[in-house]
Scaffold this motif. Structure first.
Motif, PDB file in Angstrom:
ATOM      1  N   PHE A 188      23.613  44.808  35.591  1.00 45.09           N
ATOM      2  CA  PHE A 188      24.092  44.062  36.761  1.00 45.09           C
ATOM      3  C   PHE A 188      24.843  42.807  36.327  1.00 45.09           C
ATOM      4  CE2 PHE A 188      22.956  40.839  40.129  1.00 45.09           C
ATOM      5  CZ  PHE A 188      23.844  41.291  41.083  1.00 45.09           C
ATOM      6  N   GLN A 189      24.278  42.084  35.373  1.00 43.36           N
ATOM      7  CA  GLN A 189      24.927  40.869  34.887  1.00 43.36           C
ATOM      8  C   GLN A 189      26.231  41.207  34.151  1.00 43.36           C
ATOM      9  OE1 GLN A 189      21.266  39.306  33.026  1.00 43.36           O
ATOM     10  NE2 GLN A 189      21.732  37.422  34.127  1.00 43.36           N
ATOM     11  N   ARG A 190      26.230  42.291  33.389  1.00 39.06           N
ATOM     12  CA  ARG A 190      27.440  42.708  32.678  1.00 39.06           C
ATOM     13  C   ARG A 190      28.536  43.096  33.671  1.00 39.06           C
ATOM     14  NH1 ARG A 190      25.803  47.066  30.193  1.00 39.06           N
ATOM     15  NH2 ARG A 190      27.146  48.545  31.216  1.00 39.06           N
ATOM     16  N   PHE A 191      28.174  43.820  34.731  1.00 35.83           N
ATOM     17  CA  PHE A 191      29.146  44.203  35.752  1.00 35.83           C
ATOM     18  C   PHE A 191      29.718  42.977  36.463  1.00 35.83           C
ATOM     19  CE2 PHE A 191      26.717  48.421  36.157  1.00 35.83           C
ATOM     20  CZ  PHE A 191      27.497  49.010  35.181  1.00 35.83           C
ATOM     21  N   ILE A 201      32.363  41.593  34.131  1.00 33.73           N
ATOM     22  CA  ILE A 201      33.550  42.456  34.133  1.00 33.73           C
ATOM     23  C   ILE A 201      34.370  42.257  35.401  1.00 33.73           C
ATOM     24  CG2 ILE A 201      34.328  44.871  34.264  1.00 33.73           C
ATOM     25  CD1 ILE A 201      31.991  45.565  32.379  1.00 33.73           C
ATOM     26  N   SER A 202      33.690  42.060  36.525  1.00 34.78           N
ATOM     27  CA  SER A 202      34.393  41.909  37.797  1.00 34.78           C
ATOM     28  C   SER A 202      34.923  40.501  38.025  1.00 34.78           C
ATOM     29  CB  SER A 202      33.496  42.330  38.957  1.00 34.78           C
ATOM     30  OG  SER A 202      32.380  41.487  39.046  1.00 34.78           O
ATOM     31  N   GLY A 203      34.710  39.604  37.068  1.00 33.84           N
ATOM     32  CA  GLY A 203      35.272  38.262  37.162  1.00 33.84           C
ATOM     33  C   GLY A 203      34.354  37.227  37.787  1.00 33.84           C
ATOM     34  N   LEU A 204      33.087  37.547  37.947  1.00 34.01           N
ATOM     35  CA  LEU A 204      32.115  36.618  38.516  1.00 34.01           C
ATOM     36  C   LEU A 204      31.283  35.995  37.396  1.00 34.01           C
ATOM     37  CD1 LEU A 204      30.834  38.846  41.444  1.00 34.01           C
ATOM     38  CD2 LEU A 204      32.371  36.899  41.627  1.00 34.01           C
ATOM     39  N   PRO A 205      30.582  34.895  37.684  1.00 37.02           N
ATOM     40  CA  PRO A 205      29.655  34.362  36.676  1.00 37.02           C
ATOM     41  C   PRO A 205      28.535  35.361  36.405  1.00 37.02           C
ATOM     42  CG  PRO A 205      29.875  32.859  38.550  1.00 37.02           C
ATOM     43  CD  PRO A 205      30.639  34.088  38.879  1.00 37.02           C
ATOM     44  N   GLN A 206      27.951  35.273  35.222  1.00 36.86           N
ATOM     45  CA  GLN A 206      26.909  36.234  34.837  1.00 36.86           C
ATOM     46  C   GLN A 206      25.709  36.161  35.767  1.00 36.86           C
ATOM     47  OE1 GLN A 206      25.404  35.696  30.878  1.00 36.86           O
ATOM     48  NE2 GLN A 206      24.363  37.659  30.869  1.00 36.86           N
ATOM     49  N   LYS A 207      25.276  34.955  36.109  1.00 31.56           N
ATOM     50  CA  LYS A 207      24.111  34.796  36.981  1.00 31.56           C
ATOM     51  C   LYS A 207      24.568  34.583  38.414  1.00 31.56           C
ATOM     52  CE  LYS A 207      21.055  32.917  33.493  1.00 31.56           C
ATOM     53  NZ  LYS A 207      20.169  31.821  33.110  1.00 31.56           N
ATOM     54  N   PRO A 208      23.986  35.339  39.340  1.00 28.41           N
ATOM     55  CA  PRO A 208      24.368  35.158  40.746  1.00 28.41           C
ATOM     56  C   PRO A 208      23.795  33.868  41.311  1.00 28.41           C
ATOM     57  CG  PRO A 208      22.615  36.759  40.563  1.00 28.41           C
ATOM     58  CD  PRO A 208      23.011  36.398  39.157  1.00 28.41           C
ATOM     59  N   ALA A 218      33.273  48.115  38.669  1.00 29.42           N
ATOM     60  CA  ALA A 218      32.277  47.057  38.475  1.00 29.42           C
ATOM     61  C   ALA A 218      32.095  46.253  39.754  1.00 29.42           C
ATOM     62  CB  ALA A 218      32.683  46.147  37.313  1.00 29.42           C
ATOM     63  N   ARG A 219      33.178  45.969  40.443  1.00 30.67           N
ATOM     64  CA  ARG A 219      33.087  45.221  41.708  1.00 30.67           C
ATOM     65  C   ARG A 219      32.292  46.007  42.748  1.00 30.67           C
ATOM     66  NH1 ARG A 219      38.990  42.415  42.757  1.00 30.67           N
ATOM     67  NH2 ARG A 219      38.806  40.906  41.061  1.00 30.67           N
ATOM     68  N   TRP A 220      32.563  47.295  42.837  1.00 31.11           N
ATOM     69  CA  TRP A 220      31.842  48.134  43.796  1.00 31.11           C
ATOM     70  C   TRP A 220      30.342  48.125  43.489  1.00 31.11           C
ATOM     71  CZ3 TRP A 220      29.084  52.764  43.326  1.00 31.11           C
ATOM     72  CH2 TRP A 220      28.753  53.382  44.541  1.00 31.11           C
ATOM     73  N   LEU A 221      29.996  48.251  42.194  1.00 28.07           N
ATOM     74  CA  LEU A 221      28.587  48.243  41.803  1.00 28.07           C
ATOM     75  C   LEU A 221      27.938  46.895  42.080  1.00 28.07           C
ATOM     76  CD1 LEU A 221      28.793  50.276  38.483  1.00 28.07           C
ATOM     77  CD2 LEU A 221      27.673  50.973  40.610  1.00 28.07           C
ATOM     78  N   VAL A 222      28.640  45.809  41.815  1.00 30.52           N
ATOM     79  CA  VAL A 222      28.098  44.469  42.079  1.00 30.52           C
ATOM     80  C   VAL A 222      27.812  44.306  43.567  1.00 30.52           C
ATOM     81  CG1 VAL A 222      28.665  42.001  42.100  1.00 30.52           C
ATOM     82  CG2 VAL A 222      29.066  43.350  40.039  1.00 30.52           C
ATOM     83  N   GLU A 223      28.737  44.727  44.405  1.00 38.25           N
ATOM     84  CA  GLU A 223      28.516  44.635  45.855  1.00 38.25           C
ATOM     85  C   GLU A 223      27.313  45.474  46.277  1.00 38.25           C
ATOM     86  OE1 GLU A 223      32.232  45.840  47.560  1.00 38.25           O
ATOM     87  OE2 GLU A 223      33.048  43.796  47.494  1.00 38.25           O
TER      88      GLU A 223
END
Length: 139
Positions: free
Chosen positions: A28-31, A34-41, A71-76
């Motif tokens: 989850f953190q890796r995705f 990859i999607s351009g977000l910080p590692q920790k939500p 990766a964005r789809w998985l993060v969402e």
């Protein structure tokens, strides 16, 4: 969150399930990266994870556009799953597997004793593992 019917404790390999949940959060953190977000939500005041806000995809030297979109789809999807959990379970999982706090440190923040905290954590891990389908059963 939906009602989760768990198999009996004797049918679950808890140690391997915990490893699978740890791997899920690492992915989850890796995705997120990859999607351009910080590692920790970011955790909002109500205990939910902040909804991911993505920038437009420009040239990326590391990843192809298809990989970034996946990766964005998985993060969402994963953020939605986590936000649907019970608030206490979500907090324990985030503190354990994203913030990497020790159980004792989490217990100090929560009004529970050791045995009760362990039961709640085990329940949170098993429910989450069954929702994301990483629950490991004994053979």
């Amino acid at each position: 969150m939906q009602v989760v019917v768990l198999p009996e404790s004797k049918d679950i390999h808890y140690i391997k399930t915990v490893r699978a949940v740890k791997q899920f959060f690492a992915d989850f953190q890796r995705f997120r990266v990859i999607s351009g977000l910080p590692q920790k939500p970011f955790v909002e005041k109500n205990g939910c994870l902040e909804a991911p806000i993505f920038n437009t995809v420009a040239f990326s030297a590391r990843h192809e556009k298809e990989v970034i979109y996946e990766a964005r789809w998985l993060v969402e999807k994963y953020t939605t799953m986590l936000n649907q959990m019970e608030a206490l379970h979500r907090r324990i999982l985030i503190d354990c597997y994203i913030e990497r706090k020790q159980d004792v440190a989490i217990m100090m923040d929560l009004p529970y004793e050791i045995a009760q905290f362990k039961r709640i954590k085990k329940r949170a891990v098993l429910e989450f593992a069954s929702v994301v389908r990483v629950l490991v059963r004994k053979s």
